[in-house]
Write an enzyme that holds these catalytic residues in place. Structure first.
Site, PDB file in Angstrom:
ATOM      1  N   GLU A 113      43.131  68.059  45.056  1.00  0.00           N
ATOM      2  CA  GLU A 113      43.033  67.014  44.049  1.00  0.00           C
ATOM      3  C   GLU A 113      41.613  66.459  44.034  1.00  0.00           C
ATOM      4  O   GLU A 113      41.003  66.240  45.077  1.00  0.00           O
ATOM      5  CB  GLU A 113      44.062  65.914  44.318  1.00  0.00           C
ATOM      6  N   CYS A 363      42.129  55.658  47.271  1.00  0.00           N
ATOM      7  CA  CYS A 363      41.690  56.080  48.598  1.00  0.00           C
ATOM      8  C   CYS A 363      42.882  56.261  49.534  1.00  0.00           C
ATOM      9  O   CYS A 363      43.700  55.357  49.698  1.00  0.00           O
ATOM     10  CB  CYS A 363      40.730  55.032  49.162  1.00  0.00           C
TER      11      CYS A 363
END
Length: 385
Positions: A113, A363
């Site tokens: 990703e 994150c």
């Protein structure tokens, strides 16, 4: 959130063409390949490689026929024996805040990703992966629940930038007002466990006649592979970020198990010796804010003492939740008080605004949810749904 490809309808397809893919080669590799394939004579290889380089990396061209300053017979010869390929974009998602995430298939079973995070105005950062999965098992990171499959090649790292540029419509490489202005190696994997390929990819990305993103706008984040830190600085001249998250070994060993191998004292010594470290080239320390774990005023003061004398800024990262995590995000007031201690000590300590949470692009959230979705799609197909 917008999803533009259905995982259930995107079966695995081989990425690697039967012909060599020129797209991720270094200049030297490209010239050597052209000679080996018999496309050009050795004395013209460097010149022809420079032409192809500019078309591939400055203009983003994938069709030899569009290379108008290359002789027609040479274009035909190139098309017969080699290719300029992109990996398969299995899924593209767009967050309500403008963050974009691509699930990119490099080869059958090899998927990563990549996330584009827009900033104020036109600027934005691309978060790229360096490995498929991760070995570090940081307890606050969802990515760490995905076992390591393999390192990405330099070509596969560069391909993430090319896919983003394709989607953002940023070919040819703009000199100003770039939407993709920064590269951060903060996706899946530990970059310093794949330094050869990371360094080669940075050489390609930073080349002034191609993608042309300055090395000062490329940041490599590491959990602290101490023996490779000096080599990273010498080989890439990239900006350094350290995934720190604690100020003492006892806590950091729980959060970042790599600390058992390279404790904080060794890590800080290597950081102080990082090539090029200065007030104009500061180290970024990343510190995820975990409620009741590492967010006390005492921890903030300990962080100030730990970083004393190091040109640094500290990114405070509100914890991004994921299914099954044992942690919660610190309260906003707690984060602000923590930042205030750092600010009073003279350290810039921005609080990172969570981006892309609704598409699991923030994150520490990458990869695992896509795996679950693919598994669900496979079960549906097996059931005839």
């Amino acid at each position: 959130m917008g999803v533009t490809l259905d995982l259930a309808r995107a079966p695995a397809q081989p990425l690697a063409p039967s012909r060599p893919n020129l797209s991720g080669m270094t200049r030297a590799e490209l010239a050597a390949c052209l000679v080996e394939l018999g496309v050009v004579r050795p004395e013209k290889a460097k010149m022809r490689a420079s032409q192809l380089w500019r078309w591939m990396h400055h203009y983003g061209v994938t069709d030899f026929e569009k290379m108008t300053d290359v002789a027609k017979e040479t274009r035909a010869a190139l098309a017969e024996v080699c290719a300029i390929s992109r990996p398969q974009v299995v899924e593209r998602q767009v967050s309500k805040d403008g963050t974009r995430k691509w699930l990119i298939r490099m080869a059958p079973g090899i998927e990563v990703e990549t996330v584009y995070i827009p900033d104020v105005g036109r600027a934005g950062a691309l978060c790229v992966s360096s490995q498929v999965g991760c070995t570090l098992n940081c307890t606050f990171c969802h990515t760490g629940t995905q076992a390591l499959v393999r390192n990405l090649t330099a070509a596969e790292i560069v391909a993430q930038v090319q896919v983003a540029r394709d989607d953002l419509g940023e070919w040819p490489s703009p000199k100003e007002d770039r939407r993709l202005s920064n590269i951060v190696f903060m996706g899946m994997g530990e970059p310093l466990y794949n330094l050869d390929n990371v360094a080669a990819a940075i050489d390609i990305i930073a080349d002034n006649e191609g993608i042309a993103i300055s090395r000062r706008r490329i940041t490599v984040s590491t959990s602290g592979v101490v023996p490779e830190l000096a080599a990273l600085g010498e080989r890439t001249q990239a900006m350094l970020a350290i995934s720190l998250h604690a100020t003492n070994d006892e806590l950091r060993e729980k959060l970042v198990p790599l600390n058992r191998k390279y404790p904080i004292a060794e890590l800080m010594a290597a950081i102080r010796a990082y090539p090029g470290l200065s007030n104009s080239k500061r180290v970024t320390f990343e510190y995820v804010m975990l409620k009741g774990v590492n967010d006390s005023p005492a921890e903030a003061k300990a962080l100030v003492n730990l970083l004393k004398g190091v040109p640094a800024k500290i990114n405070l990262i509100p914890f991004n939740p994921w299914p099954g995590s044992q942690y919660e995000c610190s309260d906003w007031g707690t984060i602000e008080r923590f930042a205030a201690v750092l600010n009073r000590a003279g350290y810039a300590s921005p609080i990172r605004t969570p981006r892309g949470r609704d598409i699991l692009a923030a994150c520490g959230q990458l990869k695992s949810e896509s795996e679950k979705l693919r598994a669900s799609a496979r079960r549906k197909l097996a059931a005839g749904g």
